[in-house]
Motif scaffolding. Structure first.
Motif, PDB file in Angstrom:
ATOM      1  N   VAL A   1      -1.098  23.401  32.923  1.00 40.43           N
ATOM      2  CA  VAL A   1      -0.394  23.313  34.202  1.00 40.43           C
ATOM      3  C   VAL A   1       0.888  24.134  34.144  1.00 40.43           C
ATOM      4  CG1 VAL A   1       0.502  21.720  35.951  1.00 40.43           C
ATOM      5  CG2 VAL A   1      -1.242  20.924  34.330  1.00 40.43           C
ATOM      6  N   THR A   2       1.098  25.031  35.094  1.00 41.64           N
ATOM      7  CA  THR A   2       2.367  25.752  35.152  1.00 41.64           C
ATOM      8  C   THR A   2       3.418  24.855  35.795  1.00 41.64           C
ATOM      9  OG1 THR A   2       1.685  26.762  37.237  1.00 41.64           O
ATOM     10  CG2 THR A   2       1.373  28.064  35.229  1.00 41.64           C
ATOM     11  N   ALA A   3       4.624  24.889  35.221  1.00 42.62           N
ATOM     12  CA  ALA A   3       5.683  23.990  35.675  1.00 42.62           C
ATOM     13  C   ALA A   3       7.047  24.579  35.346  1.00 42.62           C
ATOM     14  CB  ALA A   3       5.523  22.614  35.005  1.00 42.62           C
ATOM     15  N   VAL A   4       8.066  24.002  35.955  1.00 39.36           N
ATOM     16  CA  VAL A   4       9.443  24.344  35.612  1.00 39.36           C
ATOM     17  C   VAL A   4      10.028  23.199  34.801  1.00 39.36           C
ATOM     18  CG1 VAL A   4       9.840  25.872  37.562  1.00 39.36           C
ATOM     19  CG2 VAL A   4      10.239  23.422  37.838  1.00 39.36           C
ATOM     20  N   ALA A   5      11.049  23.535  34.009  1.00 39.21           N
ATOM     21  CA  ALA A   5      11.724  22.543  33.169  1.00 39.21           C
ATOM     22  C   ALA A   5      13.222  22.625  33.424  1.00 39.21           C
ATOM     23  CB  ALA A   5      11.427  22.792  31.691  1.00 39.21           C
ATOM     24  N   PRO A   6      13.918  21.494  33.344  1.00 40.81           N
ATOM     25  CA  PRO A   6      15.358  21.510  33.589  1.00 40.81           C
ATOM     26  C   PRO A   6      16.107  22.355  32.560  1.00 40.81           C
ATOM     27  CG  PRO A   6      14.663  19.381  32.720  1.00 40.81           C
ATOM     28  CD  PRO A   6      13.426  20.150  33.033  1.00 40.81           C
ATOM     29  N   GLN A   7      17.041  23.154  33.050  1.00 42.20           N
ATOM     30  CA  GLN A   7      17.934  23.976  32.226  1.00 42.20           C
ATOM     31  C   GLN A   7      17.248  25.057  31.391  1.00 42.20           C
ATOM     32  OE1 GLN A   7      19.261  20.391  30.933  1.00 42.20           O
ATOM     33  NE2 GLN A   7      20.576  20.233  32.724  1.00 42.20           N
ATOM     34  N   VAL A   8      15.941  25.245  31.594  1.00 44.28           N
ATOM     35  CA  VAL A   8      15.233  26.309  30.881  1.00 44.28           C
ATOM     36  C   VAL A   8      14.517  27.157  31.928  1.00 44.28           C
ATOM     37  CG1 VAL A   8      13.582  26.909  29.073  1.00 44.28           C
ATOM     38  CG2 VAL A   8      14.868  24.766  28.921  1.00 44.28           C
ATOM     39  N   PRO A   9      15.109  28.284  32.335  1.00 45.14           N
ATOM     40  CA  PRO A   9      14.510  29.082  33.406  1.00 45.14           C
ATOM     41  C   PRO A   9      13.168  29.675  33.001  1.00 45.14           C
ATOM     42  CG  PRO A   9      16.325  30.272  32.366  1.00 45.14           C
ATOM     43  CD  PRO A   9      16.339  28.897  31.799  1.00 45.14           C
TER      44      PRO A   9
END
Length: 421
Positions: A182-190
């Protein structure tokens, strides 16, 4: 002794299954393992397509013989196949059933990512899963509500790991898979991350709601994730070394090559069996009718060309991946350009072949009982992925202006500029 009339002799087909590739004992060994399964899969492919029956049992057959472990090194329990040999087998599978070949797209891409990992413990864990017959599905695209290049699906840290939440569409293969990337975003890691989670978790809801007119059995529907524990998280730095999009595109081109082969096989068999002919023809049986034979010959030529193009592009990727003299950016460009060139050339050939099939067989071949239109429907649907119309421009811009292909990001909605609302 009188000579046997030529019409009583079954024709011998001496053309190689895979053009442009030399004899290979290793490939023959691998093909001997999987071809009996491919034959079983082919037996009910047309009926499954007509009745919209998901090939759950057939995917299970492939998992039992560990088709998903083709690229896993032998020392880790896999088959240690080259990239070219694995794609040759994928084309054979796609000839048997193009939908099953496509649903393995994410698994094939993820295996290539694992092969390039530096973390040996993570690599070993995934190798063991592949060897056990487990496969990985896909959940990359969001249907709406995310801006172009951005994602709404996110991972959040906990005291023991990460939790994934969000909703995805075009989740090809996930309904058949043990795991989903699953592609996703993570906090504080662009940047874009890939979170791999178990499809068995109660927080994963999978829907078979793909309503396209082709490739209906690939499980390309939507998936919802609600606080699902993440087994493996690949960050942007890890993903940067892998030409993921080129691998994904080549899988689709292998699917197209298989469709072209299936078109040729159906055209040949139907022509050999046909007894009716046209009053406007020469009065000979279809198998002796010069214009019908010309149509079959043109389909054969297109199939030959498609196979050769796909395998040449695959060989170029195999040579480029991990080549010491190339930076990550250069490797990406080489692989992307190879896949783009191949896509621009392959799609029209397959679509034309799937149309010509009916020229040689006449109106009776359009009967829904034959379900021969599935070849065109499936090829047309595959051709809409990563639209080919953009690929020639990208290649041309490189040829003329040395503009390298851009790294792909998330598909999304365009923001309306201020003043244009």
């Amino acid at each position: 002794m009188s000579a046997v009339p030529i019409d009583d002799v079954a024709p011998r087909h001496l053309l190689k299954l895979t053009p442009g590739v030399p004899a290979d004992d290793r490939y023959d060994e691998l093909a001997g393992i999987f071809r009996p399964v491919f034959a079983r899969i082919a037996e009910g492919a047309a009926e499954r397509d007509a009745d919209r029956i998901l090939p759950i049992e057939q995917v299970g057959w492939l998992n039992q013989v560990r088709f998903g472990a083709l690229r896993v090194p032998r020392e880790a329990g896999g088959f240690g196949a080259s990239l070219v040999d694995s794609f040759r087998l994928l084309i054979e599978l796609a000839e048997a059933d193009s939908q099953i070949a496509q649903l393995l797209r994410s698994h094939i891409g993820f295996v290539e990512s694992v092969l390039l990992l530096e973390d040996e413990a993570v690599k070993a864990r995934w190798f063991a899963r592949f060897v056990a017959g487990q496969i990985v599905g896909n959940a990359y695209t969001e249907r709406a509500g995310n801006d172009l290049g951005k994602l709404n699906t996110a991972v959040e840290p906990t005291g023991t790991g990460w939790l994934l939440s969000g909703e995805k569409y075009y989740c090809t293969g996930t309904i058949f898979a043990d795991w989903v990337a699953v592609t996703a975003v993570a906090p504080q890691v662009p940047g874009r991350h890939v979170a791999v989670v178990s499809t068995r978790h109660s927080g994963v809801q999978i829907y078979d709601d793909w309503d396209g007119f082709g490739q209906q059995l690939t499980g390309t529907g939507s998936t919802r994730f609600t606080h699902v524990p993440v087994d493996t998280l690949l960050d942007p730095a890890v993903l940067d070394v892998h030409p993921e999009s080129a691998i994904f595109q080549l899988v689709l081109l292998a699917v197209q090559a298989g469709i072209a082969r299936a078109v040729l096989a159906d055209a040949r068999l139907q022509t050999q069996a046909r007894t009716r002919t046209f009053s406007t023809g020469t009065g000979q049986p279809s198998r002796r009718e010069p214009q019908v034979l010309q149509v079959i010959g043109e389909i054969s030529a297109a199939t030959f060309a498609v196979d050769a193009i796909v395998l040449a592009a695959t060989a170029e990727l195999e040579a480029a991946i991990g080549q010491p003299g190339l930076s990550n950016a250069e490797q990406y460009a080489v692989c992307e350009l190879a896949a783009n060139r191949a896509q621009a050339a392959v799609q029209p050939l397959v679509l034309q072949a799937a149309t010509q099939l009916f020229d040689g067989l006449g109106a009776s071949s359009t009967s829904t009982r034959c379900n021969l239109d599935r070849h065109w429907r499936n090829a047309r649907t595959v051709a809409t992925h990563n639209p080919a119309m953009y690929k020639s421009r990208i290649v041309g811009d490189y040829e003329v202006n040395a503009t390298v292909p851009r790294k792909l990001s998330a598909v999304g909605d365009l923001k309306t500029p201020k003043g244009e609302q």
